[in-house]
Design an enzyme around this catalytic site. Structure first.
Site, PDB file in Angstrom:
ATOM      1  N   ASP A   1       2.013 -32.060 -57.060  1.00 30.39           N
ATOM      2  CA  ASP A   1       1.567 -31.507 -55.956  1.00 30.39           C
ATOM      3  C   ASP A   1       0.875 -32.421 -55.316  1.00 30.39           C
ATOM      4  O   ASP A   1      -0.149 -32.925 -55.679  1.00 30.39           O
ATOM      5  CB  ASP A   1       1.127 -29.611 -56.067  1.00 30.39           C
ATOM      6  CG  ASP A   1       0.159 -29.591 -54.757  1.00 30.39           C
ATOM      7  OD1 ASP A   1       1.101 -29.327 -53.520  1.00 30.39           O
ATOM      8  OD2 ASP A   1      -1.392 -29.391 -54.871  1.00 30.39           O
TER       9      ASP A   1
ATOM     10  N   GLY B   1      -7.703 -24.917 -31.927  1.00 29.27           N
ATOM     11  CA  GLY B   1      -6.490 -25.839 -31.622  1.00 29.27           C
ATOM     12  C   GLY B   1      -6.220 -27.012 -30.632  1.00 29.27           C
ATOM     13  O   GLY B   1      -5.336 -28.045 -30.857  1.00 29.27           O
TER      14      GLY B   1
ATOM     15  N   LEU C   1     -16.897 -33.794 -25.081  1.00 25.76           N
ATOM     16  CA  LEU C   1     -15.938 -33.162 -25.564  1.00 25.76           C
ATOM     17  C   LEU C   1     -15.769 -33.565 -26.709  1.00 25.76           C
ATOM     18  O   LEU C   1     -15.579 -35.019 -27.180  1.00 25.76           O
ATOM     19  CB  LEU C   1     -14.497 -33.634 -24.570  1.00 25.76           C
ATOM     20  CG  LEU C   1     -14.366 -33.176 -23.441  1.00 25.76           C
ATOM     21  CD1 LEU C   1     -13.358 -33.095 -22.366  1.00 25.76           C
ATOM     22  CD2 LEU C   1     -14.520 -31.070 -22.822  1.00 25.76           C
TER      23      LEU C   1
ATOM     24  N   ASP D   1       1.575 -23.094 -56.388  1.00 30.20           N
ATOM     25  CA  ASP D   1       1.439 -23.960 -57.682  1.00 30.20           C
ATOM     26  C   ASP D   1       1.971 -23.423 -58.788  1.00 30.20           C
ATOM     27  O   ASP D   1       3.094 -23.877 -59.446  1.00 30.20           O
ATOM     28  CB  ASP D   1       0.823 -25.515 -57.900  1.00 30.20           C
ATOM     29  CG  ASP D   1       0.543 -26.229 -56.248  1.00 30.20           C
ATOM     30  OD1 ASP D   1       1.679 -25.897 -55.306  1.00 30.20           O
ATOM     31  OD2 ASP D   1      -0.773 -26.587 -56.121  1.00 30.20           O
TER      32      ASP D   1
END
Length: 493
Positions: free
Chosen positions: A200, A258, A271, A389
């Protein structure tokens, strides 16, 4: 998994119900910090979701109207409405748990050659002893009795029976001292057949948390970025705040899911976030700045103050110490090293190239990892850490969980690497090879001992005047077992 859900009624009000009572088509609201009760489709709003329980990735993903969200994922920021797409008992997370329970009894300890031989050995020795008594009684009844007893005494099924288990016990002890907990002793014999080691990515080959890797900001702007980040709970903000070491944060920041952070002070807008956030506020980047940003193969936080672009902070999931060395050593042993990741193609590809892996696969769900392992064949060692996993660990010939693994992964694994050092995986392969070598030596000694000593005790060499007494036979038998034990103890050195 949450026990309750917020059901949206026809009149627009919300009703709190048990998550298990949800039906397909129900509309629910999921607020910031809440868990998703079942697989659903967003119908209103957008938010970032932590899907680490499903794909193992620590960086949240922004999802909006029309996109799927998985049961067990966490809403990082924002409020959304979503339509239940699957019954809670049929969600992807429930499927992982169900499949894990079904496969829990698939792996059985392999039958040992020595055990089969011992089942035949004991009655065979009794037959040989009786034949010795009968044959020698025609010549010398005293000699017949002595030889028959000597055959029974000198034969050593103990050496055969001890050859494998005593070596395995020593290997388990050596492994635990090296930080390797071997839960399934059968893997000591299985590991010789390993041809592929599948990893993984996040939390296994990498540290599983973001850290600042580069920045173009000066010291003052960097402190400002830390000041803005301190009040946010987003993983990128936490990484920046930790890097800068800020003790004080801005009050009244506005987080845009987002996009990033907005903050205004004395009429100056600040910002910190994505390039889209800057573009939405009319911040213009020149071509040189755009090229510099695109060259950063990492997650980025851009800073703008008063409409002016100041620079970037690049963040990445660092490769664990020792990972490169481990891959190099495993490949030198002739093992193929591959990576199975739930992360996107860009990030997975970058890590694969840095580690010089043979192959990598990106954007995988738990069931897709299992399908790939089946395609590889039965000679795969899978190394992972997350809930996602667990199925792959059960499917692989040998499943390995690392120190910071989830409880489900540790339960599903055959081996747990206790110490926080992935290089211990190489020690596992070395230990397996040494243990098999010792087992073969033990079996060879046990076979040769019995093949030589039983005829000797039976008086086969009596024509040359070579006979054994029961006392000498007893000493030889004890010595045989002691030699097997002492040889096995070499594993502990």
């Amino acid at each position: 998994k949450p026990k309750i859900a917020h059901l949206l009624l026809a009149d627009g009000t919300e009703k709190q119900i048990k998550a298990s009572e949800l039906k397909i088509g129900d509309i629910i609201s999921i607020k910031s910090g809440e868990h998703t009760p079942s697989d659903a489709i967003i119908t209103y709003g957008g938010a970032e979701f932590d899907e680490s329980a499903i794909n193992g990735e620590s960086l949240p993903r922004y999802k909006s109207v029309g996109e799927n969200i998985f049961g067990g994922s966490t809403n990082i920021n924002g409020t959304i409405l979503a339509k239940i797409a699957k019954n809670p008992k049929e969600s992807l997370l429930e499927g992982i748990i169900s499949s894990l329970q079904q496969s829990a009894s698939k792996k059985l300890n392999i039958a040992r050659l020595a055990d089969k031989i011992s089942n035949i050995f004991v009655p065979s020795v009794i037959v040989v002893s009786l034949l010795t008594l009968i044959i020698w009684s025609f010549f010398d009844i005293n000699r017949a009795v002595i030889c028959a007893i000597s055959v029974l005494v000198i034969s050593c099924p103990c050496a055969l029976g001890l050859a494998t288990p005593i070596a395995i016990v020593c290997a388990l002890s050596k492994g635990s001292k090296s930080g390797i907990l071997i839960k399934n002793p059968a893997i000591i014999e299985l590991i010789k057949g390993a041809k592929i080691v599948a990893f993984d990515k996040t939390g296994t080959l990498t540290k599983g948390s973001l850290s600042v890797s580069a920045t173009s900001l000066n010291d003052d702007d960097l402190r400002l970025a830390g000041f803005l980040s301190k009040a946010s709970s987003h993983p990128i903000s936490k990484a920046i705040s930790k890097y800068v070491g800020t003790s004080k944060g801005a009050k009244g920041i506005k987080e845009l899911a987002g996009l990033g952070i907005e903050y205004e002070e004395n009429g100056v807008l600040m910002l910190l976030g994505s390039i889209k956030l800057l573009q939405n506020h009319g911040v213009v980047l020149n071509e040189s700045q755009k090229e510099q940003i695109l060259a950063q193969n990492a997650a980025l936080a851009l800073l703008a103050v008063g409409g002016e672009y100041r620079g970037f902070i690049a963040l990445s999931d660092e490769i664990k110490e020792g990972a490169k060395e481990l891959i190099s050593k495993l490949k030198a042993k002739g093992l193929k090293c591959v990576m199975l990741s739930g992360d996107n193609e860009k990030n997975a590809g970058q890590i694969s190239r840095e580690l010089r892996l043979d192959e990598y696969y990106a954007g995988l769900l738990p069931n897709e990892k299992v399908e790939l392992l089946r395609g590889f064949g039965g000679s795969v060692v899978f190394v992972g850490d997350g809930i996602n996993d667990a199925l792959a660990m059960k499917e692989a010939m040998i499943g390995v969980a690392i120190s910071n693994s989830s409880d489900i992964s540790k339960d599903a694994s055959d081996i747990i690497i206790i110490k926080d050092d992935i290089k211990a995986l190489y020690e596992l392969f070395s230990l397996g090879q040494k243990a098999l070598k010792i087992i073969k030596q033990n079996l060879f000694w046990a076979f040769c001992y019995n093949a030589l000593c039983i005829p000797l005790a039976a008086g086969v060499f009596g024509g040359a005047g070579v006979f054994l007494t029961p006392a000498i036979a007893a000493f030889a038998m004890s010595s045989s077992s002691v030699i097997v034990v002492l040889n096995s103890l070499r594993l502990l050195r």
